[in-house]
Motif scaffolding. Structure first.
Motif, PDB file in Angstrom:
ATOM      1  N   ASN A  28      51.197  35.816  52.278  1.00 38.08           N
ATOM      2  CA  ASN A  28      51.318  36.315  50.765  1.00 38.08           C
ATOM      3  C   ASN A  28      50.369  37.618  50.328  1.00 38.08           C
ATOM      4  N   LEU A  29      49.004  36.484  50.383  1.00 36.11           N
ATOM      5  CA  LEU A  29      48.405  36.849  49.788  1.00 36.11           C
ATOM      6  C   LEU A  29      47.623  38.742  49.789  1.00 36.11           C
ATOM      7  N   ALA A 137      47.447  39.707  36.814  1.00 37.75           N
ATOM      8  CA  ALA A 137      47.809  38.188  36.332  1.00 37.75           C
ATOM      9  C   ALA A 137      48.300  37.578  37.334  1.00 37.75           C
ATOM     10  N   SER A 138      49.203  38.059  37.370  1.00 34.75           N
ATOM     11  CA  SER A 138      50.771  36.867  38.228  1.00 34.75           C
ATOM     12  C   SER A 138      49.841  37.637  39.014  1.00 34.75           C
ATOM     13  N   ILE A 143      48.709  33.805  43.812  1.00 39.65           N
ATOM     14  CA  ILE A 143      47.725  33.411  44.726  1.00 39.65           C
ATOM     15  C   ILE A 143      47.014  31.818  45.200  1.00 39.65           C
ATOM     16  N   ASN A 144      46.882  31.704  43.191  1.00 44.34           N
ATOM     17  CA  ASN A 144      45.811  30.624  43.395  1.00 44.34           C
ATOM     18  C   ASN A 144      47.136  28.700  43.690  1.00 44.34           C
ATOM     19  N   ALA A 145      48.211  29.420  43.551  1.00 43.11           N
ATOM     20  CA  ALA A 145      49.498  27.839  44.295  1.00 43.11           C
ATOM     21  C   ALA A 145      48.956  28.048  45.817  1.00 43.11           C
ATOM     22  N   LYS A 152      39.604  28.567  48.107  1.00 44.58           N
ATOM     23  CA  LYS A 152      40.359  29.265  46.479  1.00 44.58           C
ATOM     24  C   LYS A 152      39.331  30.242  46.382  1.00 44.58           C
ATOM     25  N   GLY A 153      38.311  30.217  46.717  1.00 45.24           N
ATOM     26  CA  GLY A 153      37.149  31.275  46.114  1.00 45.24           C
ATOM     27  C   GLY A 153      37.496  32.305  47.429  1.00 45.24           C
TER      28      GLY A 153
END
Length: 448
Positions: A28-29, A137-138, A143-145, A152-153
């Motif tokens: 997904n990333l 933003a979306s 990806i944060n989730a 995360k970094g």
């Protein structure tokens, strides 16, 4: 709810992450990077289109700066609804829709780009291109989730860096068109991006996933809005991302207006800074993973202030080589700071969860919930920083024919951001949120 939905997602569980999560998250990333990359290219499209607008278009430099400012403004504003659209519709579903939506501004630009088109029409078409800014933003919220806090970094830095590459890539495409076909064929640029937009939508449809545990939470948005750290991080993001996108949009026009470069000469230089700034963004995230985002951000703002001093000196001396060195350094540093500041956002809210006594998946879920909401607010305000930079350049060139006054204002901004980072996240032991890696719920001193 149509599309592929994943019902269970626990990235902080080591076994789940090792056996299932990592593979799905990385797929997904990488697809998200592609979609966001195309979105950034369309958002920054008018930084290239203005290079094709010769005397026959009847638009002066101030009008061109305002034209690209409109895209910046719309791109900043749509980031807030785009952030919450992920939870409402699903990350995959929204990626498909937001990618295909880019056909609208690209098609409108195809119709508008010719002498005789009214300036009002150009403003409206430039505003349409702003929807590409919302994709950031979306994409970042989605990806944060997917990733655990410890990664995360790197993940957010790679996602944003790959997306930011859309700025120099569209400028390289513009350079190629100007160099081969001349400055009278802007539609050749659009001929490249129309099929890429369709490909991005198809890739998202076939390869991305929706996360069922991520649900639209109005309470999270309200809580993030009321949290002081959201607004502090927004100010810091103005200094980093606002600089990157503002400079990226304005660089070519600054070279044309202040140093008399032709469109081809300007286009041959403008891509260098955004390219380097985009490539180094994941490095900023990785350094923040290792040393803490606050420390990296503090040092970065100090270096940005120094680079701005070099640009001011070069402007006074009318030295193009020194000016380029200082300006490109600003791009690199803004990219590095983008990675470190965005890493700070989930760390801040995870730390708040630990300070409240939450542990394990409960703390991780709290951190994801609030950081996902905060990212939209922070990203929107950061985008407005790009608007402020272009308006500052417009006013500075109108008043004095040079960008020196604008750069002096940017220097003051970086000094203020340095002081804020130091006071809130580096200096004060009691006020600094706890480290996500800390075993204690609320230690006396912690690092973000």
């Amino acid at each position: 709810m149509t599309g592929r939905w994943i019902e269970r997602w626990e990235p902080e569980d080591d076994t789940f992450w090792r056996e299932t999560g990592r593979r799905v998250a990385r797929r997904n990333l990488f697809l998200s990077v592609f979609c966001e990359h195309v979105g950034f290219s369309i958002w920054s499209l008018w930084s290239v289109m203005v290079l094709f607008m010769g005397p026959a278009y009847g638009v002066d430099p101030a009008g061109k700066f305002f034209l690209i400012s409109v895209s910046t403004l719309v791109g900043a504003l749509v980031r807030i609804p785009y952030t919450f659209a992920v939870a409402r519709f699903g990350g995959r579903n929204w990626s498909v829709f937001s990618s295909l939506l880019l056909l609208l501004p690209a098609g409108a630009a195809w119709l508008a780009m010719e002498p005789g088109t009214s300036y009002t029409t150009f403003l409206l078409v430039s505003a349409l291109a702003g929807v590409g800014g919302g994709n950031f933003a979306s994409s970042m919220t989605n990806i944060n989730a997917f990733f655990p806090l410890r990664e995360k970094g790197w993940a957010l830095g790679l996602n944003a860096g790959g997306g930011n590459l859309g700025v120099p890539v569209v400028q390289l495409v513009g350079l190629l068109v100007v160099a081969t076909a001349g400055a009278t064929h802007p539609r050749f640029v659009l001929a490249v991006y129309l099929p890429l937009i369709a490909l991005a939508g198809l890739a998202a449809a076939l390869g991305m996933d929706n996360l069922a545990p991520v649900r639209n939470d109005r309470g999270a948005a309200t809580e993030a809005l009321r949290d002081g750290h959201t607004w502090i991080m927004a100010v810091l993001y103005v200094g980093t991302f606002g600089s990157f996108i503002g400079y990226g949009f304005a660089f070519g026009l600054v070279l044309q207006t202040q140093f008399g470069r032709t469109p081809l000469q300007a286009a041959s230089l403008t891509f260098i800074g955004p390219l380097l700034g985009s490539l180094i963004r994941p490095v900023g995230g990785r350094l923040a993973d290792r040393w803490g985002g606050a420390r990296i951000t503090l040092g970065n703002f100090a270096a940005m202030a120094a680079a701005t001093g070099v640009v001011l000196y070069a402007s006074a001396q009318k030295s193009l080589p020194v000016f380029l060195a200082g300006f490109i350094a600003l791009f690199v540093l803004s990219g590095l700071g983008n990675g470190s500041t965005y890493k700070m956002i989930p760390a801040v809210f995870q730390a708040k969860a630990l300070a409240r006594g939450l542990v394990g998946e409960e703390a991780a879920a709290y951190g994801r919930r609030l950081s996902g909401a905060a990212m939209g607010i922070v990203g929107a305000v950061g985008g407005l920083g790009g608007l402020a930079i272009n308006l500052a350049f417009r006013q500075s060139f109108q008043a004095s024919g040079t960008g020196a006054a604008a750069f002096a204002a940017f220097l003051a901004c970086y000094a203020a951001c340095s002081a804020l980072t130091w006071a809130v996240y580096v200096r004060t032991p009691a006020a600094a949120p706890v480290s996500p890696a800390s075993p204690a719920p609320a230690p006396a001193r912690a690092q973000v």
